[in-house]
Design an enzyme around this catalytic site. Structure first.
Site, PDB file in Angstrom:
ATOM      1  N   ASN A  88       0.802  -1.222   0.000  1.00 38.48           N
ATOM      2  CA  ASN A  88       0.000   0.000   0.000  1.00 38.48           C
ATOM      3  C   ASN A  88       0.836   1.274   0.000  1.00 38.48           C
ATOM      4  O   ASN A  88       0.387   2.300  -0.500  1.00 38.48           O
ATOM      5  CB  ASN A  88      -0.922  -0.011   1.231  1.00 38.48           C
ATOM      6  CG  ASN A  88      -1.600   1.328   1.448  1.00 38.48           C
ATOM      7  OD1 ASN A  88      -2.483   1.728   0.700  1.00 38.48           O
ATOM      8  ND2 ASN A  88      -1.159   2.047   2.484  1.00 38.48           N
ATOM      9  N   TYR A 152       3.582   9.131 -11.161  1.00 39.22           N
ATOM     10  CA  TYR A 152       2.735   8.370 -10.238  1.00 39.22           C
ATOM     11  C   TYR A 152       1.841   7.399 -11.008  1.00 39.22           C
ATOM     12  O   TYR A 152       1.755   6.207 -10.673  1.00 39.22           O
ATOM     13  CB  TYR A 152       1.889   9.330  -9.403  1.00 39.22           C
ATOM     14  CG  TYR A 152       0.988   8.648  -8.411  1.00 39.22           C
ATOM     15  CD1 TYR A 152       1.480   8.237  -7.174  1.00 39.22           C
ATOM     16  CD2 TYR A 152      -0.357   8.421  -8.691  1.00 39.22           C
ATOM     17  CE1 TYR A 152       0.659   7.618  -6.241  1.00 39.22           C
ATOM     18  CE2 TYR A 152      -1.185   7.801  -7.776  1.00 39.22           C
ATOM     19  CZ  TYR A 152      -0.677   7.404  -6.552  1.00 39.22           C
ATOM     20  OH  TYR A 152      -1.501   6.779  -5.643  1.00 39.22           O
ATOM     21  N   GLY A 153       1.168   7.903 -12.039  1.00 39.52           N
ATOM     22  CA  GLY A 153       0.258   7.058 -12.801  1.00 39.52           C
ATOM     23  C   GLY A 153       0.972   5.927 -13.514  1.00 39.52           C
ATOM     24  O   GLY A 153       0.496   4.791 -13.536  1.00 39.52           O
ATOM     25  N   ALA A 154       2.151   6.227 -14.093  1.00 41.63           N
ATOM     26  CA  ALA A 154       2.907   5.180 -14.785  1.00 41.63           C
ATOM     27  C   ALA A 154       3.309   4.079 -13.811  1.00 41.63           C
ATOM     28  O   ALA A 154       3.261   2.887 -14.152  1.00 41.63           O
ATOM     29  CB  ALA A 154       4.147   5.783 -15.441  1.00 41.63           C
ATOM     30  N   LYS A 156       1.728   3.178 -11.063  1.00 39.62           N
ATOM     31  CA  LYS A 156       0.558   2.403 -10.646  1.00 39.62           C
ATOM     32  C   LYS A 156       0.086   1.468 -11.759  1.00 39.62           C
ATOM     33  O   LYS A 156      -0.313   0.322 -11.511  1.00 39.62           O
ATOM     34  CB  LYS A 156      -0.572   3.349 -10.227  1.00 39.62           C
ATOM     35  CG  LYS A 156      -0.303   4.080  -8.925  1.00 39.62           C
ATOM     36  CD  LYS A 156      -0.160   3.115  -7.766  1.00 39.62           C
ATOM     37  CE  LYS A 156      -0.100   3.812  -6.432  1.00 39.62           C
ATOM     38  NZ  LYS A 156      -0.013   2.876  -5.292  1.00 39.62           N
TER      39      LYS A 156
END
Length: 251
Positions: A88, A152-154, A156
């Site tokens: 997490n 961040y998106g890449a 995730k």
């Protein structure tokens, strides 16, 4: 829940001091599991441990070399086994292309992607013995652009790919791997990134306009699915991405 369905199971929750991690640790504890909460701030971890039975504390930064081995050693010493690893811990440093700082980018990848990778690798022999599960906490789907969040998106999206790949690799060893992908959730992650309360509120108000359910999730609503994914009744689920996002991923 509170059924005791996870009585005697041993769970590791990274980023366990606040937000989704905190709610997840308390959710597992309510089910009878013993939980190791991992994070960088000892005081926050101790607050969580004081709220639920069977919660132990381990201070570590999952981005650091050697942290994964230390986490696993602490869990085995405390519980004698590992049944569930919840990846997490994550940080976010919003920036548009043209203003992305290399150190901030590397820090995000180290925490959000390499941290889970090496924790999972260290956990493998323990999870194989218990027929355990890995739950990766991810985010938006790959097919959507996400301005200000290239790194961040890449990371995730890559973690979802890891979920798919590990599910295939580890099924013969009796280990399940699942992603739980929250949408906008009421956590301090943006405050930790340096945004002011006013900026956080503005981001939330803008996001709500795109969420079909028209609200921000509470951490407990996401934690419910994380705990559910680790329950014995979920034993036929692997490689899935469970989206808990109020519908924003399809809107």
């Amino acid at each position: 829940m509170g059924s005791g369905a996870l009585e005697g199971r041993a769970v590791i929750v990274t980023g366990g001091g606040t937000g989704i991690g905190r709610a997840t640790a308390l959710g597992f504890a309510a089910e009878g599991a013993r939980v190791l909460v991992v994070g960088r701030t000892e005081a926050r971890l101790k607050e969580v441990a004081a709220e639920g039975p069977g919660i132990e504390v381990h201070v570590a930064d999952v981005a650091e070399d050697g942290a994964a081995a230390g986490v696993m050693k602490a869990a085995v010493e405390a519980f004698g086994r590992v049944d569930v690893l919840v990846n997490n811990a994550a940080i976010i440093r919003p920036a548009q292309l043209g203003a992305i700082d290399r150190d901030a980018a590397e820090r995000q990848f180290d925490t959000n992607l390499l941290g889970p990778l090496f924790l999972a690798q260290e956990a493998l022999p323990h999870l194989e013995r218990t027929g355990g599960a890995i739950v990766n906490i991810t985010s938006m789907p790959a097919g959507r652009g996400w301005p200000n969040n290239t790194v961040y998106g890449a990371g995730k999206v890559a973690l979802d790919f890891m979920t798919h790949t590990w599910a295939v690799e580890l099924a013969p060893r009796g280990i399940r791997v699942v992603s739980v992908a929250p949408g906008a959730t009421r956590t301090p992650v943006l405050e930790h990134a340096g945004l002011s309360p006013e900026q956080v509120q503005a981001v939330g108000e803008e996001l709500v306009q795109h969420i079909p359910l028209a609200r921000i999730a509470e951490p407990e609503e996401v934690a419910w699915w994380i705990v559910a994914a680790a329950r014995p009744e979920a034993g036929y689920v692997t490689g899935s991405v469970i989206r808990v996002d109020g519908g924003i991923g399809i809107a």
